[in-house]
Design a protein around this motif. Structure first.
Motif, short mmCIF file in Angstrom:
data_model
loop_
_atom_site.label_atom_id
_atom_site.label_comp_id
_atom_site.label_asym_id
_atom_site.label_seq_id
_atom_site.Cartn_x
_atom_site.Cartn_y
_atom_site.Cartn_z
N LEU A 114 0.85 -1.19 0.00
CA LEU A 114 0.00 0.00 0.00
C LEU A 114 0.88 1.23 0.00
O LEU A 114 1.86 1.31 0.74
N ARG A 115 0.53 2.19 -0.84
CA ARG A 115 1.31 3.42 -0.97
C ARG A 115 0.47 4.62 -0.55
O ARG A 115 -0.67 4.76 -0.98
N PRO A 116 1.06 5.50 0.28
CA PRO A 116 0.34 6.71 0.69
C PRO A 116 -0.01 7.55 -0.54
O PRO A 116 0.75 7.60 -1.51
N GLY A 117 -1.15 8.16 -0.50
CA GLY A 117 -1.58 9.03 -1.59
C GLY A 117 -2.32 8.30 -2.70
O GLY A 117 -2.96 8.93 -3.54
N LEU A 118 -2.24 6.98 -2.74
CA LEU A 118 -3.00 6.21 -3.72
C LEU A 118 -4.32 5.79 -3.11
O LEU A 118 -4.46 5.71 -1.88
N PRO A 119 -5.31 5.49 -3.95
CA PRO A 119 -6.60 5.07 -3.40
C PRO A 119 -6.45 3.83 -2.50
O PRO A 119 -5.63 2.96 -2.78
N PRO A 120 -7.24 3.76 -1.44
CA PRO A 120 -7.16 2.59 -0.56
C PRO A 120 -7.67 1.34 -1.26
O PRO A 120 -8.38 1.42 -2.26
N GLN A 121 -7.29 0.20 -0.72
CA GLN A 121 -7.78 -1.09 -1.22
C GLN A 121 -9.11 -1.38 -0.55
O GLN A 121 -9.17 -1.55 0.67
N GLN A 122 -10.17 -1.42 -1.34
CA GLN A 122 -11.50 -1.72 -0.81
C GLN A 122 -11.87 -3.14 -1.21
O GLN A 122 -11.65 -3.53 -2.35
N ARG A 123 -12.43 -3.88 -0.28
CA ARG A 123 -12.81 -5.26 -0.54
C ARG A 123 -14.23 -5.51 -0.05
O ARG A 123 -14.64 -5.00 0.99
N ALA A 124 -14.96 -6.32 -0.81
CA ALA A 124 -16.26 -6.84 -0.40
C ALA A 124 -16.22 -8.33 -0.73
O ALA A 124 -16.20 -8.72 -1.89
N VAL A 125 -16.16 -9.16 0.30
CA VAL A 125 -16.00 -10.59 0.14
C VAL A 125 -17.30 -11.27 0.57
O VAL A 125 -17.84 -10.96 1.64
N PRO A 126 -17.83 -12.19 -0.24
CA PRO A 126 -19.04 -12.91 0.17
C PRO A 126 -18.81 -13.65 1.48
O PRO A 126 -17.78 -14.31 1.68
#
Length: 135
Positions: A49-61
């Motif tokens: 993960l890099r600062p300033g980049l969009p966060p990693q969003q997850r939706a897991v069943p």
């Protein structure tokens, strides 16, 4: 944290996710080093993960209505920001990226949502795992 089923109870250390006791094995404490291998892993990843980049969003069943555990551990010069949505609420956690980890209990349902982001000036490496309590 204590998790129970009709046949078994497991005690986890909340900050580390380590299994502290398991009554199916005679209540003898043991340590998996934070590994959730005794549970049903639904998703896991190693992310940079890099600062300033969009966060990693997850939706897991979700694996049914049983509780789930989200565990994240990070390394690097920054901090990990983890946002989870347990039981319909927003819950934010900050984790020092010195190898520390956090464990969040999530309710079952249709989708389990969470967000991972870096805070600081440099990238961080995150090992994250989502597991269902299957005992």
């Amino acid at each position: 944290m204590v998790f129970r089923s009709p046949r078994r109870a497991v005690v986890l250390d909340g900050p580390t996710g380590r299994v502290l006791a398991d009554d199916a094995s005679g209540s003898v404490p043991y340590d998996r080093g934070g590994d959730l291998g005794g549970f049903g892993t639904l998703w896991q990843a190693r992310l940079t993960l890099r600062p300033g980049l969009p966060p990693q969003q997850r939706a897991v069943p979700a694996a049914g209505s049983r509780p789930h555990l989200l565990q994240a551990r990070c390394t690097g010069p920054g901090e990990l920001v983890l946002v989870a949505f347990p039981f319909g609420q927003r819950e934010s956690h900050r984790v020092a990226c010195d190898g520390s980890s956090t464990t969040v209990l999530l309710d079952g349902g249709k989708k389990l949502r969470f967000v991972l982001a870096a805070s600081g000036d440099a990238p961080v490496v995150v090992d994250a795992r989502l597991a269902a309590l299957v005992f």
